[in-house]
Design an enzyme around this catalytic site. Structure first.
Site, PDB file in Angstrom:
ATOM      1  N   PRO A  66      40.126  39.105  30.503  1.00 39.20           N
ATOM      2  CA  PRO A  66      41.211  38.122  30.491  1.00 39.20           C
ATOM      3  C   PRO A  66      40.704  36.779  31.026  1.00 39.20           C
ATOM      4  CG  PRO A  66      41.602  39.832  32.134  1.00 39.20           C
ATOM      5  CD  PRO A  66      40.356  40.217  31.435  1.00 39.20           C
ATOM      6  N   VAL A  81      40.745  32.868  32.186  1.00 40.93           N
ATOM      7  CA  VAL A  81      41.541  31.775  32.733  1.00 40.93           C
ATOM      8  C   VAL A  81      40.628  30.554  32.722  1.00 40.93           C
ATOM      9  CG1 VAL A  81      42.718  30.875  34.757  1.00 40.93           C
ATOM     10  CG2 VAL A  81      42.813  33.311  34.249  1.00 40.93           C
ATOM     11  N   ASP A  84      36.781  35.383  34.516  1.00 42.09           N
ATOM     12  CA  ASP A  84      37.372  36.685  34.190  1.00 42.09           C
ATOM     13  C   ASP A  84      38.352  37.041  35.308  1.00 42.09           C
ATOM     14  OD1 ASP A  84      37.964  39.359  33.816  1.00 42.09           O
ATOM     15  OD2 ASP A  84      35.911  39.925  33.286  1.00 42.09           O
ATOM     16  N   HIS A  85      39.633  37.059  34.974  1.00 37.75           N
ATOM     17  CA  HIS A  85      40.648  37.246  36.011  1.00 37.75           C
ATOM     18  C   HIS A  85      40.647  38.652  36.604  1.00 37.75           C
ATOM     19  CE1 HIS A  85      44.077  36.299  38.436  1.00 37.75           C
ATOM     20  NE2 HIS A  85      44.343  35.175  37.794  1.00 37.75           N
ATOM     21  N   ARG A  86      39.915  39.591  35.963  1.00 35.99           N
ATOM     22  CA  ARG A  86      39.801  40.907  36.578  1.00 35.99           C
ATOM     23  C   ARG A  86      38.932  40.814  37.834  1.00 35.99           C
ATOM     24  NH1 ARG A  86      37.249  44.144  31.645  1.00 35.99           N
ATOM     25  NH2 ARG A  86      35.907  42.314  31.868  1.00 35.99           N
TER      26      ARG A  86
END
Lengths: 419, 354
Positions: A207, A209, A385-387
């Site tokens: 994901p 951002v 990577d928002h993880r």
């Protein structure tokens, strides 16, 4: 007793039923000593890029094919001068990877009458023209006698061009016939294919951002100008990108998490935070987008970093990046400013967690101490990577890079332990 | 239940509540030698394919512990049913490396006598050998013998109908069979997490037999777990599914390019779990083997590689009519007829030497 003799290595079929391959890169030159199973050449087939190990120990006598050339399976590609036991024998290549000479057609026995006729007419050998079924068909369509065509293909094979060239009826065009009004359709291969796959993998698993910030780079430009004339940087190319690289490395040292890999595991997932910074630099090359990385960039002096980045990009542009160069990055910079663009939403290189896009530097009105003045402004856009990286961490890291570029000399002196 | 591990990637001997193993020093050195030599055979065969000497090769790089540990746990009369990647299994069953390579060069019709080595031919059809193994195991039951069949397959084959059917039969008849699944994480380019939403070993429960997950890069744990499963089968308690959690460090076959679908970082992670390195560390630290032993094995590997290189280059293709020889055990009229027709056809060519 030993003796020297030549051994020819023919292009093998490294897949199942492949007919040709491109010689991508020679790793040896004429005169080099080679050992058995030493990797001597990289080839690219329809299926894969493959490294070929040398079957013999000896000295490279001649390379028969240049880089970039596509040759059929069975073509001689290299001759090796071997000093070895006399009983060494020529290998018998299996599958399609046979010696060029092997393609002698098996001919049915003639009846007695036929054999007598042959004996009467021919003192030399009767050989059928050597070509491929499709070319044979083309010759038939064009009314070309194959025996009258001079072959230019490897091993005396008549090529499609040979047939077209000797065609009498003005049909001899070298361009493949494309139906009128047909749209251009190109197969996606090689570097472009690799790029497409990597981007899809990243875009649909991590994901993304993206955040951006504008920064006044007057002091960065001043520093670059001063370093260029500094004795320690003689012969080294310093650019704003060098300082951006230093800014990213310093941000990683402050916020190590941005230099991580998301790993799926049977138990769930792990985040692998790397100790070393292997700094990827996206490069626009004749072969397409490549992202080679400067290994252990975090431990480098600024001079070494500048030199490494320059060499890395030059190597990539020259098409000489090794597979090791192109893998193992941990965080990436992409310089889209060179195309005249301000910012963007870059896609993270798979296996990494952040990518910084560097925009063009443009003079803009900028408020300094309550007064509008003209300043060189650059935009930094960072996708993460928002993880792995949450908004707070991502923002802090990006701001730290911007602060570095706003006053690089001071930031370098202070090191990563401020704040 | 946790993954069974007796030797950590750092070479530390650890205990597990359910499984243990006690091996003599020479047995431990033997396992090390097996794995190093299997790896040497494997890398040499891969190189020979790249030189045009083999049509195809499926590297077992990284899976040596799973293969050697399980096959060395078998009794001499047990029967192995391997896939095309099980070079560590065939090695452990006493099959000469050149026999493995002959098949991949296309100069032998199968490679070896399955009865002599108690090991079937390499099965190329995914999962087919699992049915063969269960059929063989049911035959053992009819014979009243005490042997066990061990079938090898990969994570990809778990989705194959044949394999699931074999599970049903084996469970229903309590057949003396061990299902040994090497989960090497990739079914060619299909990652393990897209193949099943539960762990592979857990699927055994649905068929009604136990499943156990073992660190497939730990030769000691693999051997311990396999011995228990073999004993269970031998004593009439039916099958066990063993999931050896491992990693295919090489390509699926020499026709495949794994860099197109998996990340270099993954390989690096698994390199740290190398099956051979951890045993080497353990042997050295315990004083079971010293430098001269490791050097000696290295040297043996180089000699073996040279033997393979020369042997493969010197292989002579069989006469085409020999393909009829092993179709039936006894002479057969139809085969004789086909053989003579083929001879006739071959004789119609100028270059045929009768």
């Amino acid at each position: 007793m030993t003796e020297q003799h030549q051994q020819v290595f023919h292009l093998p079929d490294v897949g199942e039923g492949l007919t040709e391959a491109e010689i991508v890169k020679w790793l040896v030159a004429t005169g080099d000593s080679v050992s058995v199973n030493q990797i001597i050449v990289e080839i690219e087939t329809a299926k894969a890029v493959v490294e070929l190990p040398c079957p013999y120990a000896g000295v490279i006598d001649a390379l028969h094919v240049s880089e970039g050339e596509i040759v059929p399976v069975g073509s001689p590609i290299v001759t090796i001068l071997v000093t070895a036991k006399a009983e060494d024998r020529e290998p018998v290549l299996v599958g399609y990877g046979a010696k060029a000479e092997h393609e002698v057609r098996r001919r049915p026995r003639k009846s007695d009458g036929q054999q007598a006729a042959v004996a009467a007419t021919a003192t030399g050998t009767v050989t059928a023209a050597r070509t491929k079924p499709l070319v044979r068909k083309l010759a038939k369509e064009l009314g070309v006698q194959l025996d009258s065509v001079t072959p230019t293909g490897i091993g005396g094979v008549i090529t499609r061009e040979d047939v077209l060239g000797s065609s009498q009826n003005g049909h001899a065009t070298k361009q493949p016939v494309t139906p009128a009004g047909c749209d251009d359709r190109q197969p996606v291969r090689g570097v472009q294919r690799a790029m497409a796959d990597a981007m899809v993998r990243s875009a649909f698993t991590a994901p993304h951002v993206t955040e951006w910030v504008e920064v006044d780079v007057s002091r960065t430009l001043e520093l670059v100008a001063r370093l260029r004339i500094h004795v320690a940087f003689e012969g080294i190319r310093v650019t704003p990108l060098t300082i951006v690289a230093a800014a990213v490395i310093q941000a990683v040292k402050k916020y190590p998490r941005i230099n991580s890999t998301w790993l799926e595991t049977p138990e769930g997932a792990d985040i692998l935070t790397h100790h070393d910074v292997h700094l990827g630099i996206a490069a626009d090359t004749p072969r397409g987008l490549l992202v080679p990385s400067v290994k252990s960039a975090g431990a480098m002096e600024l001079t070494e970093l500048a030199r490494s980045i320059h060499t890395l990009i030059e190597t990539a542009r020259a098409g000489r990046s090794t597979p090791a160069d192109l893998t193992g990055g941990t965080i990436t910079i992409t310089n889209i400013g060179v195309f005249g663009v301000d910012g963007g939403t870059p896609i993270i290189n798979p296996g990494e967690s952040a990518i910084l896009a560097v925009g063009r530097i443009l003079d803009r009105p900028w408020v300094v101490d309550g007064v509008v003045s003209v300043r060189p402004i650059m935009q930094l856009s960072m996708s993460f990577d928002h993880r792995v990286i949450d908004g707070a961490l991502g923002s802090r890291a990006l701001v730290s890079m911007a602060n570095f570029l706003a006053d690089p000399a001071v930031e370098m002196l202070m090191g990563p332990t401020t704040e | 239940m946790s993954v069974v591990q007796l030797l950590t990637p750092e070479g530390q001997r650890v205990s597990h509540p359910g499984y243990d193993i006690n091996l003599s020093d020479s047995e431990l050195r033997g396992l090390y030698r097996d794995m190093v030599l299997v790896r040497r055979v494997d890398t040499e065969a891969t190189a020979l394919q790249r030189q045009g000497e083999l049509g195809l090769w499926a590297p077992c790089l990284g899976q040596e512990a799973a293969q050697v540990g399980s096959a060395r746990a078998m009794a001499p009369n047990d029967f192995a049913f391997p896939t095309f990647r099980e070079h560590g299994v065939t090695w452990s069953r006493g099959i000469a490396p050149l026999d493995m390579l002959a098949m991949c060069r296309g100069v032998s019709n199968g490679g070896w006598d399955p009865q002599v080595h108690r090991c079937g031919p390499y099965s190329i059809v995914i999962g087919a050998q699992v049915l063969h193994g269960v059929g063989y195991a049911m035959g053992i039951q009819f014979d009243g013998a005490e042997d066990v069949a061990v079938t090898y397959f990969g994570d990809g084959a778990m989705a194959q109908g044949d394999v699931n059917e074999a599970f049903v039969f084996a469970a229903s008849f309590s057949a003396p069979v061990v299902f040994f699944c090497q989960n090497n994480q990739w079914a060619i380019s299909q990652p393990r997490d897209q193949q099943s939403n539960i762990e592979i070993y857990e699927r055994a429960a649905g068929f009604g037999f136990p499943g156990v997950q073992v660190d497939g890069n730990d030769v000691l744990a693999v051997m311990a777990v396999t011995k228990v499963a073999l004993e269970r089968a031998r004593t009439g308690n039916g099958p066990t599914l063993i999931e050896a959690y491992t990693y295919r460090m090489g390509a699926h076959t020499t026709s495949d390019d794994p860099t197109r679908y998996r990340l270099a970082g993954e390989l690096e992670t698994w390199r740290l779990r190398d099956p051979i390195e951890r045993l080497k560390v353990y042997l050295a630290r315990q004083g079971i083997a010293d430098r001269s032993f490791f050097d000696h094995i290295e040297q043996e590997g180089e000699e073996l590689a040279e033997h393979i290189r020369e042997g493969v280059r010197g292989m002579v293709p069989p006469r085409p009519e020999s393909m009829f020889d092993d179709v039936y055990a006894e002479p057969h009229a139809r085969m004789d007829e086909q053989r003579s027709k083929m001879r006739e056809y071959l004789a119609s060519f100028e270059d045929y030497v009768g």
